[in-house]
Write an enzyme that holds these catalytic residues in place. Structure first.
Site, PDB file in Angstrom:
ATOM      1  N   LYS A   1       0.841  -1.197   0.000  1.00 53.98           N
ATOM      2  CA  LYS A   1       0.000   0.000   0.000  1.00 53.98           C
ATOM      3  C   LYS A   1       0.882   1.255   0.000  1.00 53.98           C
ATOM      4  O   LYS A   1       0.669   2.172  -0.764  1.00 53.98           O
ATOM      5  CB  LYS A   1      -0.904  -0.036   1.233  1.00 53.98           C
ATOM      6  CG  LYS A   1      -1.824   1.136   1.374  1.00 53.98           C
ATOM      7  CD  LYS A   1      -2.751   0.963   2.561  1.00 53.98           C
ATOM      8  CE  LYS A   1      -3.398   2.281   2.908  1.00 53.98           C
ATOM      9  NZ  LYS A   1      -4.225   2.205   4.109  1.00 53.98           N
TER      10      LYS A   1
ATOM     11  N   LYS B   1       9.615  -0.478  13.727  1.00 53.23           N
ATOM     12  CA  LYS B   1      10.147  -0.229  12.376  1.00 53.23           C
ATOM     13  C   LYS B   1      11.237   0.837  12.441  1.00 53.23           C
ATOM     14  O   LYS B   1      12.280   0.733  11.797  1.00 53.23           O
ATOM     15  CB  LYS B   1       9.029   0.287  11.447  1.00 53.23           C
ATOM     16  CG  LYS B   1       7.996  -0.751  11.049  1.00 53.23           C
ATOM     17  CD  LYS B   1       7.008  -0.140  10.046  1.00 53.23           C
ATOM     18  CE  LYS B   1       5.778  -0.981   9.868  1.00 53.23           C
ATOM     19  NZ  LYS B   1       4.718  -0.341   9.093  1.00 53.23           N
TER      20      LYS B   1
ATOM     21  N   GLY C   1      -4.795  -1.736   5.250  1.00 56.25           N
ATOM     22  CA  GLY C   1      -4.048  -2.896   4.753  1.00 56.25           C
ATOM     23  C   GLY C   1      -4.713  -4.218   5.111  1.00 56.25           C
ATOM     24  O   GLY C   1      -4.869  -5.103   4.265  1.00 56.25           O
ATOM     25  N   ARG C   2      -5.138  -4.357   6.365  1.00 62.54           N
ATOM     26  CA  ARG C   2      -5.700  -5.649   6.803  1.00 62.54           C
ATOM     27  C   ARG C   2      -7.124  -5.872   6.311  1.00 62.54           C
ATOM     28  O   ARG C   2      -7.734  -6.899   6.607  1.00 62.54           O
ATOM     29  CB  ARG C   2      -5.585  -5.775   8.325  1.00 62.54           C
ATOM     30  CG  ARG C   2      -6.202  -4.637   9.119  1.00 62.54           C
ATOM     31  CD  ARG C   2      -5.754  -4.685  10.584  1.00 62.54           C
ATOM     32  NE  ARG C   2      -6.228  -3.543  11.362  1.00 62.54           N
ATOM     33  CZ  ARG C   2      -5.590  -2.384  11.456  1.00 62.54           C
ATOM     34  NH1 ARG C   2      -4.469  -2.185  10.787  1.00 62.54           N
ATOM     35  NH2 ARG C   2      -6.078  -1.410  12.211  1.00 62.54           N
TER      36      ARG C   2
ATOM     37  N   GLU D   1      -4.338  -6.378  15.319  1.00 65.77           N
ATOM     38  CA  GLU D   1      -3.791  -5.075  14.912  1.00 65.77           C
ATOM     39  C   GLU D   1      -4.866  -4.002  15.091  1.00 65.77           C
ATOM     40  O   GLU D   1      -4.564  -2.848  15.370  1.00 65.77           O
ATOM     41  CB  GLU D   1      -3.305  -5.126  13.446  1.00 65.77           C
ATOM     42  CG  GLU D   1      -2.399  -3.965  13.074  1.00 65.77           C
ATOM     43  CD  GLU D   1      -1.625  -4.191  11.763  1.00 65.77           C
ATOM     44  OE1 GLU D   1      -0.504  -4.714  11.804  1.00 65.77           O
ATOM     45  OE2 GLU D   1      -2.159  -3.843  10.702  1.00 65.77           O
TER      46      GLU D   1
ATOM     47  N   GLU E   1      10.516  -4.915   4.235  1.00 66.44           N
ATOM     48  CA  GLU E   1      10.524  -6.327   3.843  1.00 66.44           C
ATOM     49  C   GLU E   1      10.169  -6.482   2.366  1.00 66.44           C
ATOM     50  O   GLU E   1      10.857  -7.176   1.609  1.00 66.44           O
ATOM     51  CB  GLU E   1       9.487  -7.119   4.670  1.00 66.44           C
ATOM     52  CG  GLU E   1       9.818  -7.263   6.136  1.00 66.44           C
ATOM     53  CD  GLU E   1       9.235  -6.152   6.988  1.00 66.44           C
ATOM     54  OE1 GLU E   1       9.051  -5.012   6.488  1.00 66.44           O
ATOM     55  OE2 GLU E   1       8.965  -6.408   8.184  1.00 66.44           O
TER      56      GLU E   1
ATOM     57  N   HIS F   1      -6.070 -32.918  18.594  1.00 63.88           N
ATOM     58  CA  HIS F   1      -4.932 -33.750  19.003  1.00 63.88           C
ATOM     59  C   HIS F   1      -3.737 -32.895  19.393  1.00 63.88           C
ATOM     60  O   HIS F   1      -2.626 -33.395  19.531  1.00 63.88           O
ATOM     61  CB  HIS F   1      -4.544 -34.690  17.854  1.00 63.88           C
ATOM     62  CG  HIS F   1      -5.662 -35.613  17.490  1.00 63.88           C
ATOM     63  ND1 HIS F   1      -5.851 -36.825  18.101  1.00 63.88           N
ATOM     64  CD2 HIS F   1      -6.689 -35.466  16.615  1.00 63.88           C
ATOM     65  CE1 HIS F   1      -6.925 -37.416  17.590  1.00 63.88           C
ATOM     66  NE2 HIS F   1      -7.459 -36.603  16.684  1.00 63.88           N
TER      67      HIS F   1
HETATM   68  O1  F6P Z   1       3.306  -3.214   9.852  1.00 68.20           O
HETATM   69  C1  F6P Z   1       1.941  -3.211   9.726  1.00 68.20           C
HETATM   70  C2  F6P Z   1       1.465  -2.807   8.363  1.00 68.20           C
HETATM   71  O2  F6P Z   1       1.431  -1.430   8.272  1.00 68.20           O
HETATM   72  C3  F6P Z   1       0.108  -3.422   8.097  1.00 68.20           C
HETATM   73  O3  F6P Z   1      -0.931  -2.721   8.619  1.00 68.20           O
HETATM   74  C4  F6P Z   1       0.116  -3.566   6.612  1.00 68.20           C
HETATM   75  O4  F6P Z   1      -0.831  -4.487   6.229  1.00 68.20           O
HETATM   76  C5  F6P Z   1       1.541  -4.011   6.384  1.00 68.20           C
HETATM   77  O5  F6P Z   1       2.296  -3.295   7.325  1.00 68.20           O
HETATM   78  C6  F6P Z   1       2.084  -3.833   4.989  1.00 68.20           C
HETATM   79  O6  F6P Z   1       2.101  -2.516   4.567  1.00 68.20           O
HETATM   80  P1  F6P Z   1       2.265  -2.117   3.040  1.00 68.20           P
HETATM   81  O7  F6P Z   1       1.114  -2.722   2.290  1.00 68.20           O
HETATM   82  O8  F6P Z   1       2.248  -0.631   3.005  1.00 68.20           O
HETATM   83  O9  F6P Z   1       3.570  -2.676   2.534  1.00 68.20           O
END
Ligand code: F6P
Length: 519
Positions: free
Chosen positions: A200, A489, A260-261, A346, A206, A377
């Site tokens: 987003k 972060k 995002g979520r 979150e 990452e 189990h």
């Molecule tokens: O670290 C949390 C977050 O901001 C989430 O809310 C989001 O889904 C994720 O990182 C990824 O963010 P982006 O889509 O901006 O890479």
């Protein structure tokens, strides 16, 4: 219209619930069932292909009445209207919350309709093999590069709808762990692989690191001009996408009014559309929309998300239950819990209320679980005989997809037997010794759904989205921001500098410094 900001503990209903709790805390559900032969019908809801039995909860008619009074006093109705009307209810980020608009086909925003159209034609090109890679071969593999909301939703849905999948193989790379990316790409052929970078913000460490590594790997065989045939991106940050070298026709827009979520319904679902075809993706959205309508228009007593949320508040805030378990009796849903953990934890892991004050009551529940029967189990012992109260959702589908009756009967028999055992225990019967005693009286909800289809899956996911929203309203917190993930972060920049430069002078904590020196 203002967004309500009511402290739940100051309501009349909360006080009444506190008193009522002292009457209820030692009450046995086993007795409540014996006393009321219509309890099962009274505490169940039928909607579309869903049947929700919540009669195995530590509630009476009075509990339900008081919980509904609480919903009224915290102005839940007004809050729902505020969300659906596009008000900036995500106040700390000054944004509207519009994921429900993405699936309202009667009134799609123009930019959403256009993006869906683009997803449709793009996925059709890929699936049909018309889209060719740089050596003229059709695409056979797709890699979604993203993390959090840009990974968990599409990954979970692709797995859940595996039965509806086409020939394309879809992989998900999320962790900045280089071993994850290398394991994921080691057997891939750059000539036939499409990479979808989903971020987003397009600033996430990452995702950008993984995307860069994969791009370099791709360029070992191909050249710069070939990137356009193998890399597409989904983002709100089209400038950063362009700087990354992605051609404008390969950009899929996202919007800041989609969290995002909650974004799998948007262009973030591109890998889903490719994996199961656009029509199935649209059905997923339509199923979610039907749940939106149910949530918006059904009186609270018959409203599934509202009912589940209020039950959760009852256990969280009065019984002091720390966690909730979710057990889907479908192997297809083996990624559902990890997905819901982000959505729920979150969103509702907050300790400041909507007025900016520190909170002195419990908010976000810890959510965990995995698929049945495997979970039986593994951790069910603790739910049956442990010291903690763990309300559990059981999710089952009446029909299996491969129509294997023998397996399906056994699967459903186990699911239902567990809810019965958790309720009844060995109550009223002789047991050999204390070790074999089951108290029972353990709360469960059973969601019985006709069949796992794109539509029912959409409704199920939307049901949990609305449940967490209602919980957030009751707890008077902002469910749509996530400031808590920012500090880590930021600090990771300093620790990365220390590792890369072997220099810990800017690190002040003794333990952190020692750990970095060890490296
Ligand atoms: O670290 C949390 C977050 O901001 C989430 O809310 C989001 O889904 C994720 O990182 C990824 O963010 P982006 O889509 O901006 O890479």
């Amino acid at each position: 219209m203002a967004f309500p900001k009511v402290n739940p503990t100051q309501t009349e209903a909360w006080k009444l619930l506190s008193t009522h709790f002292s009457e209820m805390k030692d009450m046995k559900m086993q007795d409540l069932f014996s006393e009321n032969p219509s309890r099962a019908q009274q505490f169940s809801i039928t909607w579309n292909d869903f049947f929700v039995d919540y009669s195995k909860n530590r509630i009476t008619e009075k509990t339900q009445k008081l919980l509904l009074q609480l919903a009224e006093e915290v102005q839940l109705k007004e809050a729902i209207e505020a969300q659906f009307s596009g008000l900036h209810i995500n106040e700390t980020e000054d944004r509207a919350v519009g994921h429900t608009q993405l699936r309202n086909f009667r009134k799609l925003p123009k930019e959403v309709a256009e993006a869906l159209q683009k997803m449709k034609s793009f996925s059709e090109e890929i699936i049909s093999g018309n889209w060719k890679g740089y050596t003229g071969k059709p695409i056979t593999h797709i890699v979604n590069i993203g993390i959090g909301g840009s990974d968990l939703g599409p990954d979970m849905v692709c797995e859940a709808l595996r039965y509806y999948k086409n020939q394309l193989e879809v992989h998900f790379v999320s962790n900045v762990d280089g071993d994850h990316v290398m394991e994921s790409i080691k057997d891939l052929d750059p000539e036939t692989t499409l990479f979808i970078i989903v971020s987003k913000t397009f600033t996430t460490q990452e995702t950008l690191t993984n995307a860069q590594t994969i791009r370099n790997w791709f360029l070992e065989k191909a050249s710069e001009k070939d990137v356009a045939k193998h890399f597409v991106a989904v983002s709100t940050n089209l400038e950063a996408v362009s700087n990354f070298g992605i051609a404008s026709q390969n950009m899929f827009p996202m919007w800041d009014w989609v969290g995002g979520r909650f974004s799998l319904w948007s262009t973030v679902g591109l890998s889903i559309a490719c994996a199961v075809g656009y029509q199935n993706f649209e059905d997923l959205l339509k199923g979610a929309h039907e749940m939106d309508i149910h949530f918006k228009e059904t009186p609270f007593q018959e409203n599934i998300p509202v009912t589940l949320a209020l039950l959760s508040v009852w256990y969280n805030n009065f019984f002091n239950a720390e966690s909730e378990c979710i057990v889907p009796y479908s192997q297809y849903l083996n990624k559902l819990v990890a997905y819901l953990q982000q959505g729920i934890m979150e969103s509702n892991g907050k300790s400041v209320d909507r007025n900016g004050n520190a909170i002195d009551y419990q908010t976000g529940t810890i959510v965990w679980g995995s698929t049945g029967t495997n979970a039986q189990h593994a951790f069910f012992q603790l739910i049956h005989q442990g010291t903690k109260l763990i309300p559990t959702d059981f999710i089952a589908f009446a029909d299996s997809l491969y129509a294997n009756k023998d397996h399906q009967n056994k699967l459903l028999a186990n699911c239902i037997a567990q809810t019965e055992a958790l309720l009844q225990g060995t109550y009223g019967s002789e047991v050999e010794n204390n070790f074999k005693n089951f108290e029972g009286n353990k709360p469960t909800n059973t969601l019985l759904i006709k069949k796992l289809t794109p539509k029912s899956l959409g409704s199920l996911i939307a049901m949990y989205e609305h449940k967490l929203f209602v919980q957030g309203i009751v707890w008077n917190i902002f469910s749509y921001d996530q400031w808590g993930v920012e500090l880590g972060k930021k600090l990771a920049k300093g620790t990365l500098y220390a590792i890369e430069n072997k220099n810990v002078t800017q690190i002040y904590n003794g333990s952190t410094k020692q750990l970095l020196k060890k490296l």
